[in-house]
Design a protein around this motif. Sequence first.
Motif, PDB file in Angstrom:
ATOM      1  N   ALA A 117     -41.118 102.045  45.555  1.00  0.00           N
ATOM      2  CA  ALA A 117     -42.059 101.089  44.964  1.00  0.00           C
ATOM      3  C   ALA A 117     -41.444 100.425  43.742  1.00  0.00           C
ATOM      4  CB  ALA A 117     -43.360 101.787  44.590  1.00  0.00           C
ATOM      5  N   SER A 118     -40.789 101.203  42.881  1.00  0.00           N
ATOM      6  CA  SER A 118     -40.182 100.621  41.680  1.00  0.00           C
ATOM      7  C   SER A 118     -39.067  99.649  42.061  1.00  0.00           C
ATOM      8  CB  SER A 118     -39.671 101.708  40.730  1.00  0.00           C
ATOM      9  OG  SER A 118     -38.594 102.409  41.286  1.00  0.00           O
ATOM     10  N   ILE A 131     -47.352  96.285  47.814  1.00  0.00           N
ATOM     11  CA  ILE A 131     -46.278  97.276  47.741  1.00  0.00           C
ATOM     12  C   ILE A 131     -46.799  98.668  48.087  1.00  0.00           C
ATOM     13  CG2 ILE A 131     -44.690  98.454  46.158  1.00  0.00           C
ATOM     14  CD1 ILE A 131     -44.283  95.748  44.767  1.00  0.00           C
ATOM     15  N   ALA A 132     -47.974  99.021  47.583  1.00  0.00           N
ATOM     16  CA  ALA A 132     -48.525 100.367  47.785  1.00  0.00           C
ATOM     17  C   ALA A 132     -48.509 100.796  49.258  1.00  0.00           C
ATOM     18  CB  ALA A 132     -49.915 100.478  47.178  1.00  0.00           C
ATOM     19  N   PRO A 133     -49.089 100.025  50.179  1.00  0.00           N
ATOM     20  CA  PRO A 133     -49.070 100.483  51.573  1.00  0.00           C
ATOM     21  C   PRO A 133     -47.666 100.497  52.197  1.00  0.00           C
ATOM     22  CG  PRO A 133     -50.173  98.343  51.387  1.00  0.00           C
ATOM     23  CD  PRO A 133     -49.884  98.812  50.003  1.00  0.00           C
ATOM     24  N   ARG A 134     -46.763  99.689  51.693  1.00  0.00           N
ATOM     25  CA  ARG A 134     -45.387  99.679  52.212  1.00  0.00           C
ATOM     26  C   ARG A 134     -44.630 100.967  51.893  1.00  0.00           C
ATOM     27  NH1 ARG A 134     -42.535  93.821  51.935  1.00  0.00           N
ATOM     28  NH2 ARG A 134     -44.288  92.629  52.743  1.00  0.00           N
ATOM     29  N   SER A 138     -51.855 105.091  48.794  1.00  0.00           N
ATOM     30  CA  SER A 138     -53.153 104.595  49.236  1.00  0.00           C
ATOM     31  C   SER A 138     -53.567 103.255  48.644  1.00  0.00           C
ATOM     32  CB  SER A 138     -54.239 105.638  48.961  1.00  0.00           C
ATOM     33  OG  SER A 138     -54.285 105.945  47.578  1.00  0.00           O
ATOM     34  N   ASP A 139     -53.346 103.042  47.343  1.00  0.00           N
ATOM     35  CA  ASP A 139     -53.771 101.779  46.746  1.00  0.00           C
ATOM     36  C   ASP A 139     -52.971 101.482  45.483  1.00  0.00           C
ATOM     37  OD1 ASP A 139     -55.112 103.050  44.420  1.00  0.00           O
ATOM     38  OD2 ASP A 139     -56.581 103.698  45.907  1.00  0.00           O
ATOM     39  N   ALA A 140     -53.159 100.280  44.973  1.00  0.00           N
ATOM     40  CA  ALA A 140     -52.400  99.814  43.811  1.00  0.00           C
ATOM     41  C   ALA A 140     -52.703 100.644  42.564  1.00  0.00           C
ATOM     42  CB  ALA A 140     -52.703  98.337  43.543  1.00  0.00           C
ATOM     43  N   TYR A 141     -53.945 101.061  42.395  1.00  0.00           N
ATOM     44  CA  TYR A 141     -54.313 101.860  41.224  1.00  0.00           C
ATOM     45  C   TYR A 141     -53.570 103.200  41.232  1.00  0.00           C
ATOM     46  CZ  TYR A 141     -57.058 104.677  38.001  1.00  0.00           C
ATOM     47  OH  TYR A 141     -57.435 105.505  36.984  1.00  0.00           O
ATOM     48  N   LYS A 145     -50.685 104.580  38.568  1.00  0.00           N
ATOM     49  CA  LYS A 145     -50.764 105.880  37.894  1.00  0.00           C
ATOM     50  C   LYS A 145     -49.506 106.711  38.160  1.00  0.00           C
ATOM     51  CE  LYS A 145     -54.353 108.423  37.933  1.00  0.00           C
ATOM     52  NZ  LYS A 145     -55.549 109.195  38.307  1.00  0.00           N
ATOM     53  N   LEU A 146     -49.019 106.701  39.398  1.00  0.00           N
ATOM     54  CA  LEU A 146     -47.828 107.482  39.738  1.00  0.00           C
ATOM     55  C   LEU A 146     -46.585 106.942  39.035  1.00  0.00           C
ATOM     56  CD1 LEU A 146     -48.370 108.176  43.541  1.00  0.00           C
ATOM     57  CD2 LEU A 146     -48.384 109.854  41.684  1.00  0.00           C
TER      58      LEU A 146
END
Length: 160
Positions: A117-118, A131-134, A138-141, A145-146
């Motif tokens: 993701a980064s 990006i999150a689902p790729r 689960s989601d952008a939020y 946080k991660l």
Amino acid sequence: THDEPIFRHDIDGRLQESLARLNQMWMEDYANGGNPNRYTPVMQSLLEQLDRLPAKDSNAMVAKVRTFVRNHMTEPLSVASLADVAGLSISHFARQYRDITGRTPMEDVRFIRVQEASRLIVRTHLPLHEIAPRVGISDAYHLSKLLKQLLGVGVKDLRA
């Protein structure tokens, strides 16, 4: 010998974590009116070294599992499915994986997803909700946080 490089591989992602911390220090120095330019050569050198690290881990089982995770990132993954890839019982796999990497298998899956993701945040203009689902988050939020939790940086910092 003394002329051998210290890092051969970044099996547990500690070099990348150090880069994230250095970036956070740079951003704080910049925000406080300091001279962030003093970090630029160090950051460039670290990034170049990171790119030169061998892609293959020294442990074949860890390398095989990480390759599987990268190739199946969008799918739900479990310790059982990763143990199957390694050809070990769940308990033996989980114990051996943690002994080798310093992380549980699922902590490592999460870290691999956040690393990817980064990379997408830095190299693309895709919004976080794409990006999150790729990367199987689960989601952008949750991804945001991660990023803060595992890398110590936010999306705005990575985009800058």
